[in-house]
Design a protein around this motif. Sequence first.
Motif, short mmCIF file in Angstrom:
data_model
loop_
_atom_site.label_atom_id
_atom_site.label_comp_id
_atom_site.label_asym_id
_atom_site.label_seq_id
_atom_site.Cartn_x
_atom_site.Cartn_y
_atom_site.Cartn_z
N GLN A 39 -16.97 -43.50 -44.31
CA GLN A 39 -16.22 -44.73 -44.54
C GLN A 39 -14.71 -44.50 -44.52
OE1 GLN A 39 -18.11 -45.99 -48.22
NE2 GLN A 39 -18.93 -47.77 -47.17
N ALA B 166 -12.20 -44.37 -37.30
CA ALA B 166 -13.13 -45.10 -36.42
C ALA B 166 -13.95 -46.11 -37.22
CB ALA B 166 -14.06 -44.12 -35.70
N TYR B 167 -14.44 -45.71 -38.39
CA TYR B 167 -15.23 -46.62 -39.22
C TYR B 167 -14.37 -47.79 -39.68
CZ TYR B 167 -18.00 -48.55 -42.99
OH TYR B 167 -18.69 -49.41 -43.79
N LYS B 168 -13.15 -47.49 -40.12
CA LYS B 168 -12.27 -48.55 -40.62
C LYS B 168 -11.97 -49.57 -39.51
CE LYS B 168 -10.03 -45.85 -44.23
NZ LYS B 168 -8.81 -45.17 -44.65
N LYS B 169 -11.68 -49.07 -38.30
CA LYS B 169 -11.38 -49.97 -37.19
C LYS B 169 -12.61 -50.80 -36.82
CE LYS B 169 -7.62 -47.43 -35.03
NZ LYS B 169 -7.17 -46.69 -33.84
N THR B 170 -13.77 -50.17 -36.78
CA THR B 170 -15.01 -50.88 -36.45
C THR B 170 -15.31 -51.93 -37.50
OG1 THR B 170 -15.86 -48.91 -35.34
CG2 THR B 170 -17.47 -50.59 -35.94
N HIS B 171 -15.17 -51.57 -38.77
CA HIS B 171 -15.43 -52.50 -39.87
C HIS B 171 -14.49 -53.70 -39.78
CE1 HIS B 171 -16.61 -53.91 -43.80
NE2 HIS B 171 -15.35 -53.93 -44.17
N GLU B 172 -13.23 -53.43 -39.51
CA GLU B 172 -12.23 -54.49 -39.40
C GLU B 172 -12.57 -55.42 -38.24
OE1 GLU B 172 -7.65 -54.51 -38.06
OE2 GLU B 172 -8.09 -53.20 -39.77
N THR B 173 -12.93 -54.83 -37.08
CA THR B 173 -13.26 -55.63 -35.90
C THR B 173 -14.49 -56.49 -36.15
OG1 THR B 173 -12.32 -53.93 -34.48
CG2 THR B 173 -13.82 -55.49 -33.44
N LEU B 174 -15.54 -55.90 -36.72
CA LEU B 174 -16.76 -56.65 -36.98
C LEU B 174 -16.54 -57.73 -38.03
CD1 LEU B 174 -19.47 -53.84 -36.85
CD2 LEU B 174 -18.98 -55.59 -35.13
N SER B 175 -15.73 -57.44 -39.02
CA SER B 175 -15.42 -58.42 -40.05
C SER B 175 -14.69 -59.61 -39.43
CB SER B 175 -14.56 -57.78 -41.14
OG SER B 175 -14.21 -58.73 -42.11
#
Length: 144
Positions: free
Chosen positions: A91, A95-104
Amino acid sequence: MEAQAQGLLETEPLEGRDEDAVASADFSSMLSEEEKEELKAELVQLEDEITTLRQVLSAKERHLVEIKQKLGMNLMNELKQNFSKSWHDMQTTTAYKKTHETLSHAGQKATAAFSNVGTAISKKFGDMSYSIRHSISMPAMRRK
């Protein structure tokens, strides 16, 4: 002999055929009896040291298991801790932070879109309901 000595001084890594040649070469004829005895003694010493290290490692591993048992640590607890740590580590990656932000962000846009569709459908049903009520009431008004 100088050509043979030159080959031993090369600094380039061995490749394919050369590795096979070195592996099959018999260097024992190049060693004196004294050097052979020294190497044999060193070999015995290294084997003894390896055996001792394996015994020490085994004893330390047993001691580790005993300590874990005394602390109530078992395999399941360790797996949970490892999983938690791995999840936390993942977490914190970029990469996880960017993916989480994009999906959110995509989820928020999808929610807004569904809300707009729902509002439009409700409005259409409301218009249809009004239209039906209005058309039903009109003939009744004409009869009077």
